[in-house]
Every structure is written in C-alpha cells, then in structure tokens.
Design an enzyme around this catalytic site. Structure first.
Site, PDB file in Angstrom:
ATOM      1  N   ARG A  54       6.482   0.103  -6.202  1.00  0.00           N
ATOM      2  CA  ARG A  54       5.018   0.039  -6.160  1.00  0.00           C
ATOM      3  C   ARG A  54       4.560   0.871  -4.969  1.00  0.00           C
ATOM      4  O   ARG A  54       5.364   1.325  -4.160  1.00  0.00           O
ATOM      5  CB  ARG A  54       4.464  -1.392  -6.128  1.00  0.00           C
ATOM      6  CG  ARG A  54       5.276  -2.453  -5.497  1.00  0.00           C
ATOM      7  CD  ARG A  54       5.507  -2.264  -4.042  1.00  0.00           C
ATOM      8  NE  ARG A  54       4.268  -2.073  -3.299  1.00  0.00           N
ATOM      9  CZ  ARG A  54       4.173  -1.526  -2.107  1.00  0.00           C
ATOM     10  NH1 ARG A  54       5.268  -1.058  -1.487  1.00  0.00           N
ATOM     11  NH2 ARG A  54       3.024  -1.393  -1.485  1.00  0.00           N
ATOM     12  N   GLY A  55       3.237   1.042  -4.877  1.00  0.00           N
ATOM     13  CA  GLY A  55       2.679   1.954  -3.886  1.00  0.00           C
ATOM     14  C   GLY A  55       2.389   3.262  -4.600  1.00  0.00           C
ATOM     15  O   GLY A  55       3.282   3.845  -5.225  1.00  0.00           O
ATOM     16  N   ALA A  56       1.147   3.726  -4.480  1.00  0.00           N
ATOM     17  CA  ALA A  56       0.712   4.858  -5.308  1.00  0.00           C
ATOM     18  C   ALA A  56       1.629   6.082  -5.188  1.00  0.00           C
ATOM     19  O   ALA A  56       2.072   6.619  -6.221  1.00  0.00           O
ATOM     20  CB  ALA A  56      -0.736   5.218  -4.972  1.00  0.00           C
ATOM     21  N   ARG A  97       0.964   1.855 -15.078  1.00  0.00           N
ATOM     22  CA  ARG A  97      -0.021   1.223 -14.175  1.00  0.00           C
ATOM     23  C   ARG A  97      -1.320   2.017 -14.297  1.00  0.00           C
ATOM     24  O   ARG A  97      -1.284   3.247 -14.348  1.00  0.00           O
ATOM     25  CB  ARG A  97       0.426   1.249 -12.696  1.00  0.00           C
ATOM     26  CG  ARG A  97       1.661   0.468 -12.314  1.00  0.00           C
ATOM     27  CD  ARG A  97       1.501  -1.042 -12.260  1.00  0.00           C
ATOM     28  NE  ARG A  97       0.508  -1.578 -11.354  1.00  0.00           N
ATOM     29  CZ  ARG A  97       0.700  -1.848 -10.058  1.00  0.00           C
ATOM     30  NH1 ARG A  97       1.868  -1.571  -9.493  1.00  0.00           N
ATOM     31  NH2 ARG A  97      -0.260  -2.373  -9.322  1.00  0.00           N
ATOM     32  N   GLN A 200       2.790  -8.194  -0.364  1.00  0.00           N
ATOM     33  CA  GLN A 200       3.371  -6.934   0.112  1.00  0.00           C
ATOM     34  C   GLN A 200       3.454  -6.903   1.640  1.00  0.00           C
ATOM     35  O   GLN A 200       4.390  -6.333   2.204  1.00  0.00           O
ATOM     36  CB  GLN A 200       2.529  -5.732  -0.356  1.00  0.00           C
ATOM     37  CG  GLN A 200       2.648  -5.393  -1.833  1.00  0.00           C
ATOM     38  CD  GLN A 200       1.587  -6.074  -2.667  1.00  0.00           C
ATOM     39  OE1 GLN A 200       1.028  -7.092  -2.275  1.00  0.00           O
ATOM     40  NE2 GLN A 200       1.305  -5.529  -3.830  1.00  0.00           N
ATOM     41  N   ASP A 241      -5.039   3.951  -3.599  1.00  0.00           N
ATOM     42  CA  ASP A 241      -4.441   4.171  -4.916  1.00  0.00           C
ATOM     43  C   ASP A 241      -5.174   5.251  -5.695  1.00  0.00           C
ATOM     44  O   ASP A 241      -4.604   5.886  -6.583  1.00  0.00           O
ATOM     45  CB  ASP A 241      -4.387   2.869  -5.712  1.00  0.00           C
ATOM     46  CG  ASP A 241      -3.333   1.954  -5.131  1.00  0.00           C
ATOM     47  OD1 ASP A 241      -3.599   1.328  -4.086  1.00  0.00           O
ATOM     48  OD2 ASP A 241      -2.214   1.929  -5.672  1.00  0.00           O
ATOM     49  N   ASN A 251      -8.157   0.527  -3.593  1.00  0.00           N
ATOM     50  CA  ASN A 251      -6.937   0.154  -2.877  1.00  0.00           C
ATOM     51  C   ASN A 251      -6.700  -1.339  -3.107  1.00  0.00           C
ATOM     52  O   ASN A 251      -7.485  -2.019  -3.776  1.00  0.00           O
ATOM     53  CB  ASN A 251      -7.081   0.493  -1.382  1.00  0.00           C
ATOM     54  CG  ASN A 251      -5.763   0.362  -0.637  1.00  0.00           C
ATOM     55  OD1 ASN A 251      -4.743   0.888  -1.080  1.00  0.00           O
ATOM     56  ND2 ASN A 251      -5.757  -0.337   0.477  1.00  0.00           N
ATOM     57  N   LYS A 252      -5.639  -1.851  -2.574  1.00  0.00           N
ATOM     58  CA  LYS A 252      -5.221  -3.243  -2.762  1.00  0.00           C
ATOM     59  C   LYS A 252      -6.386  -4.216  -2.607  1.00  0.00           C
ATOM     60  O   LYS A 252      -7.203  -4.082  -1.708  1.00  0.00           O
ATOM     61  CB  LYS A 252      -4.147  -3.553  -1.709  1.00  0.00           C
ATOM     62  CG  LYS A 252      -3.544  -4.935  -1.769  1.00  0.00           C
ATOM     63  CD  LYS A 252      -2.956  -5.259  -3.114  1.00  0.00           C
ATOM     64  CE  LYS A 252      -2.077  -4.139  -3.624  1.00  0.00           C
ATOM     65  NZ  LYS A 252      -1.854  -4.230  -5.084  1.00  0.00           N
TER      66      LYS A 252
END
Lengths: 351, 351
Positions: A54-56, A97, A200, A241, A251-252
């Site tokens: 995960r993580g863009a 995603r 995370q 993201d 973003n998150k």
C-alpha cells in the site's frame, strides 16, 4: 536485479527476485517480516487490493512489475498477439485500488513502451519497471532535501499514515522529508498518528522509524488537535494519493481534519509527493474517487471484533483536503507554496 | 433497592444489591455482560481507576455508593470515630480519576451529610447515594427534552465517546438527547465515532443504541471531518467531564478536533451535562487536570499489540474545547447558548 539503493532505508518493501515480484506483507507488520510471492498479474492485483502493498507510489511500482508478469503470460499464450492478450490483466491491475493515481500513471507509462517492442516483451518491460522503481527512490531523495530545508526550524513534527520506505520505492515522501531532516540534525523526533482503521502509523511508521533509530511518539488520531494546541509540533507533513489540477489533495482519512487543525493553530501543513501523484485530468477534489473499504476493517482488530455483531459502519479510507489549507506541496522538481491551478500546471509541465 | 426507573433504558450499569455495589464491567462489553461486585471503598476506587465504570456522572454515582461502603467499614472499625476512620477511603475515591469533577461533587455532597448523623451512618448515606443516583436519571431526562427540542431540525447527528446509560445513572447526557430526539420522531439515526483508544463508541455506544433499536453507523474518529464536509450530520452532541467557570469543556480526547470541525462547517456543537459537571473553582480549561493514561491502552487492543515492542506513546484521554467553539450547553436547568462566565454563574447559582 535489486531495486534498492544504498541511500534508501534498510526496509525493502518491493523486490524483483528469481524472475518474479516479492512484496513485503504489510498486513503482517510489525509482528512478522514476510514476503508474498507474486508470479502473475492477478496475484499482484490481489496483493494491491488486499493491502499486502500500500502507499500510492509503492502501488504504482508494484503495478509496473505486474505488467511485466502480465506480458510474460500474454506472450507465452500468443507471441504474436501479446498486446491484445494482456488487456484483461491491465484492467485487473487498474481496478485494484481506485484513489491513488500513481497506479494509473505507472500502467500508462508501461503501456506506452509496448508499441516499439519486437519479440518477447519481458526484458524491455522489466527494464522500464526497474527504472520506474529507481526513479521513485531518486525522486524521494530530492523531495526530501527540499522538504527538510523547509522544516529546519522545527524540532518536532507530526505525520499521519505511513509514507516511508514501505509506501514508496524505498525511501519515503513525507517520511522521507522527516528522515532527511533528522539526518540533517534539525529534527529531534516525530509524532505519528496511529491512523485508524488500518493502523499504518502504529504498525508501519513506528516500526520503520525504529529501524532507522529516529525517535517517534505514537498518538491516537484524535489527540493530534491537543498536540497542536500545546505547540508540540511545528509542522504536519503528509503524503498524497492523488493531487487534483487545482491542488486539492486526496490522502488517508483524517488528513483533512489535521489540515483544518493546522490552519487553526498556525502550524504549517506540508504535502510531499512525487510528480506522478498529480492528476491534471481531475479538475478538483470533488472529482477524485474516494474508496470505501469493507467495514470489517474498522470493526475488527487483530482478529477480534471491537463492536457488537450487526454493527453498521462507514469506512471511507481517504478524504480530500482543499488546496487552500495546504501551505506547501513538495515534489522532486521543487516546491509549490500556496498551491493553485497555475502553479501546478507550471510544475507538472516542466521537464 | 433498585436505582433504575422505568423511563431509563434497559441498560443498568450501577446497582445496589444485597448490601453492596454491583458495576456492569464496561471493559468486557459488548462481548460479555458481567458485573463486578464491590464490597468496600477500595474496590470501588479500583473499579473507577480501571474503568469498570466510566463516564463522569456514573463515576460520581459509583463514588457516592463507595462512601456508603467506606462508612460501613469505618463504623465497624470504630463506631465513635467513623468520621476520622473514613478519611483514607474518601481520599482513595477522590484520587481514582483526575478529570471528571462529578466525582468530587458527589464526594462533597456525601461528606456534607456526615455531621448530623447519630449512630450508624450506613442507612442515612445509602439513602443519599440513592437520591444522587435517582436525581441523575431525572436530570438526564430533563436535559434530554431540552436538547431534543434544539435538534428537531436534524435527521442525523454525530456523537463521540459514550454518554448514555452506561456513562450516567441510567439514561444519558448527549446520548440521552439523542434517545429523546429519536423517540420524538425527528431523529432518524446517529453516527458514532469509535473513540480511540478505549473504543467507548464502538464497544459501548453502538451496543447501547442497539439495545434501544436506534439506528447507528460507526465511523473512525478521523472520518468525522469528511462526514461534516458532506453535510451528513446536522449537529455534534457530546458530554463533558468538567466545565470550567468560563465555559471551557474538558471531554474525551478528540472532542476539541470535532468542535473545530463543526465550527468550520457551520454545524452546531452541543454539550449535554448535568449541573454537577460545572466547576466554578476552575477559572478556565487551562486549569483542568488532563489525565494521561497508560500508553498500553493505545498500543494494545483485544489483548494484542498493535505497535512494535518498545513503542513510546502519548495517551491523553481528555482534551479541552474552548467555550468559544460551543454553540450550546444543555443542562437539567435549561440551556446556555454561547456560554460565558456570566451565563454559567447565573445558571449554577439557580436553585
């Protein structure tokens, strides 16, 4: 072929070894360091969807290697028509995603290499995937230097989610800035939000900073506002993201509330992201697709139910922070203060 | 002697049965409905400290019953000097939690009954503890009617932490307002934050609302800001652990960030609390002691470690919301719009 460089941290989330992709299983961290072997594009798409990776930026890199595996499968099936055979796998990767644009950027870049290829495509495409991976690390290092210079007045900063080696090719965006500032000697420590529901921050950021011996203090997401009221952090630094053409940032989940609080308390709010995170085709944050994930990710923790049976939940895992709340966006090409449409167009148009 | 009334919900968190105090163990909810038997004041203090019982009004009521048990012990030890013998137990109860003022208010009220008592004190003090308990439920019902009238324009509201039967004598403050609005037919459903780290929202509020068949949707604490941006809730309604003389409110960590967000989005922010929550001796929020609890409560969940070994954490469990961010405080004596020192002094001076 190793994609990590000496400048990167010790954490190696994405490896191409023995002819296939190996992803550090981020669902199992910090309790176990295990890799998931992906031998075809379907396995890569599943790993992205299930958050093995995960993580863009990391999603983009994993997808690029996924295209290499897809091309191998397609070429084996029909050497003359591999460009047609590969389509379903490309779609599968693209749909894994919805929010991070780096995924689409990486797929687009890989696809743009298809046309001139003669003969088997794997060698050529593996070279390009490796280049995307190496460029990401290099971009992280450049943006980290730009960002570290901006926060040289702060001894403590707050970050959200994980934006480090685990979220990128192997160094970090926001956490790269933090790592660089720590090594420059200006930063003494970091506050990390736990980042519900997937944790995370608690699971990944704390672990990653421990590996590099950078002091970190964990807080509940909702304690960030007290932290700012008490002037315990000089900046909030996050990743992204997707960044819309007008500078709105997806973003998150929780990023937006932190940005509101930063503005209220006069604390700087920085977004660190590679240029591949900008999406000129999305006019504003309102058009960014926000992923709602399974409520089970909110309701269960470490295998145990937190809430009673039959609980309904809403689990959006990203939010949109308007450009007006962002003091600076830091990229590998330089920084944009008070981001707006024109400044962004000028930066992403640069070569 | 039962302290619950027919108007209250089905949830009975505090019982005096067979000559001792029985507390519904809120650490075990929603997975098990079990009571902890407290047969002396030390057991009550431990139950408060360890959060068998929590919620400012409930803590006050439990402590009042704790004084009954303390008086029994003291009178048994030395009938002529029970007022001296009881002191250590009173101190123990007073020190069990630092932030909620209702605890001190209840102890003070119990102590004020000591002087005129002749002979054994238990009967007289049990009568007073029962009165404090019943008055709390009655106060909940009155403030709930006042609050429900104010939110009659909203079909959905957001609440934080648990402020229901479990946090009070048996009806609720903020959740009492919500319950009353639902029964009045104006409110259709509730968003509940999970309320990290102790998950009062996920574990207690969802469970309690399920018992009363009130529709509830759970969200991560940090998703509240997106919820407000999307206009999904018309009010935020919370309780309070202490209200300073100027109207600043100490409440569950995260309340302050919600208040900032409510103001930014033009959403009403209501605090519902009995008059016993006001502390005229504390001039402002800056003087309210904020409890930092064991980082283990943040780092562990359902018995499992979330973060790696050696994690440092900061775990303040309350924050302070300035009066300027509060639209209305609802009490059993009426409502205070745009609270300030004078309005509060006028209300708490009323009899």
């Amino acid at each position: 072929l190793s994609m990590n460089t000496d400048q990167a941290s010790n954490v190696r989330p994405i490896l191409w070894e023995e002819g296939h992709l190996r992803l550090l299983d981020q669902r199992r961290l910090p309790h176990a360091v295990e890799y998931v072997d992906c031998r075809n594009a379907g396995a890569v798409a599943a790993a992205i969807r299930e958050m093995v990776v995960r993580g863009a930026p990391a999603i983009g890199i994993a997808a690029a290697y996924g295209v290499v595996l897809a091309a191998r499968t397609a070429y084996t099936k029909d050497p003359g028509q591999w460009r047609r055979e590969i389509q379903d796998d490309l779609d599968r990767l693209a749909e894994s995603r919805p929010t991070a644009i780096n995924l689409h950027w990486a797929l687009c870049r890989m696809r743009s290499a298809f046309e001139p290829i003669r003969g088997e495509p794997e060698t050529e495409l593996l070279g390009l995937a490796g280049k995307i991976h190496e460029e990401d690390i290099a971009a992280n290092l450049r943006m980290s230097a730009f960002g570290a210079a901006l926060i040289a007045d702060s001894t403590r900063v707050l970050t959200h989610c994980n934006t480090g080696s685990l979220a990128t090719g192997g160094f970090g965006t926001a956490l790269g800035v933090i790592r660089a500032a720590f090594h420059a000697g200006t930063l003494q420590g970091v506050y990390a939000t736990e980042t519900r529901p997937w944790l995370q921050g608690a699971r990944l950021t704390v672990w990653e900073l421990q590996q590099d011996h950078i002091p970190v203090t964990l807080i509940a997401d909702s304690a960030a506002h007290s932290l700012l009221a008490q002037r315990k952090a000089g900046w909030i630094i996050v990743g992204a993201d997707r960044i819309a053409a007008n500078g709105d940032v997806a973003n998150k989940i929780g990023t937006y509330g932190l940005a509101l609080s930063a503005r209220h308390h006069g604390v700087g709010f920085m977004v660190a992201a590679p240029v591949s995170t900008f999406d000129p085709d999305t006019p504003s944050g309102a058009e960014i697709p926000i992923e709602d994930r399974d409520p089970a990710e909110l309701i269960h923790c470490s295998g145990a139910a937190l809430a009673p049976a039959g609980t309904s939940a809403w689990n959006p895992v990203f939010d949109v922070t308007p450009a007006s709340l962002i003091d600076v966006i830091v990229t590998e090409r330089g920084v944009i203060r008070q981001p707006d449409r024109d400044k962004i167009a000028a930066l992403i148009g640069m070569r």
